[in-house]
Design a protein around this motif. Structure first.
Motif, mmCIF file in Angstrom:
data_model
loop_
_atom_site.group_PDB
_atom_site.id
_atom_site.type_symbol
_atom_site.label_atom_id
_atom_site.label_comp_id
_atom_site.label_asym_id
_atom_site.label_seq_id
_atom_site.Cartn_x
_atom_site.Cartn_y
_atom_site.Cartn_z
ATOM 1 N N LEU A 39 -1.086 -1.123 -1.843
ATOM 2 C CA LEU A 39 -1.147 -0.715 -0.437
ATOM 3 C C LEU A 39 -1.354 -1.979 0.399
ATOM 4 O O LEU A 39 -2.447 -2.542 0.417
ATOM 5 C CB LEU A 39 -2.291 0.269 -0.212
ATOM 6 N N GLY A 40 -0.300 -2.450 1.026
ATOM 7 C CA GLY A 40 -0.381 -3.676 1.821
ATOM 8 C C GLY A 40 -0.651 -4.898 0.965
ATOM 9 O O GLY A 40 -1.336 -5.815 1.413
ATOM 10 N N GLY A 41 -0.181 -4.897 -0.254
ATOM 11 C CA GLY A 41 -0.395 -6.019 -1.156
ATOM 12 C C GLY A 41 -1.690 -5.938 -1.954
ATOM 13 O O GLY A 41 -1.963 -6.794 -2.795
ATOM 14 N N VAL A 42 -2.510 -4.929 -1.688
ATOM 15 C CA VAL A 42 -3.782 -4.751 -2.399
ATOM 16 C C VAL A 42 -3.535 -3.804 -3.567
ATOM 17 O O VAL A 42 -3.018 -2.701 -3.378
ATOM 18 C CB VAL A 42 -4.866 -4.170 -1.461
ATOM 19 N N PRO A 43 -3.896 -4.229 -4.794
ATOM 20 C CA PRO A 43 -3.665 -3.365 -5.962
ATOM 21 C C PRO A 43 -4.413 -2.031 -5.848
ATOM 22 O O PRO A 43 -5.449 -1.918 -5.198
ATOM 23 C CB PRO A 43 -4.206 -4.186 -7.128
ATOM 24 N N PHE A 44 -3.850 -1.022 -6.513
ATOM 25 C CA PHE A 44 -4.408 0.324 -6.496
ATOM 26 C C PHE A 44 -5.863 0.323 -6.912
ATOM 27 O O PHE A 44 -6.696 1.047 -6.328
ATOM 28 C CB PHE A 44 -3.591 1.230 -7.431
ATOM 29 N N PHE A 45 -6.246 -0.445 -7.904
ATOM 30 C CA PHE A 45 -7.609 -0.487 -8.422
ATOM 31 C C PHE A 45 -8.617 -0.747 -7.298
ATOM 32 O O PHE A 45 -9.672 -0.122 -7.238
ATOM 33 C CB PHE A 45 -7.728 -1.569 -9.498
#
Length: 91
Positions: A39-45
């Motif tokens: 999400l916006g380059g931020v991993p799901f974790f």
């Protein structure tokens, strides 16, 4: 008289069970231990955990508001019961 206190206590504290939702959502790590979808380059974790922090804060606010409303309703009921001028309530 003791049954009324227990009943009021159970009615007052049931919303606290809602606080278990974020606990169990984050407890099962294999569910969110992955990188995609980002999400916006931020991993799901990472964004999954951050989302549950925000959801948890909203749940705490909701539980507070529900318990406050229940507490005020129980207090109004108690005051009305004490104001009854029923005959025989001398002692």
């Amino acid at each position: 008289m003791a049954s009324k206190t227990v009943e009021g206590g159970l009615k007052r504290y049931w919303p606290r069970l809602l606080l278990l939702i974020p606990f169990f959502a984050v407890l099962w790590v294999p569910f969110y231990n992955r990188l995609e979808p980002a999400l916006g380059g931020v991993p799901f974790f990472y964004w999954y955990q951050l989302a549950w922090i925000l959801i948890g804060a909203l749940l705490v606010l909701g539980v507070y508001l529900i318990e406050t409303r229940i507490t005020h309703a129980l207090e109004r009921t108690r005051i009305r019961l004490e104001r009854t001028d029923a005959p025989g309530d001398i002692l």
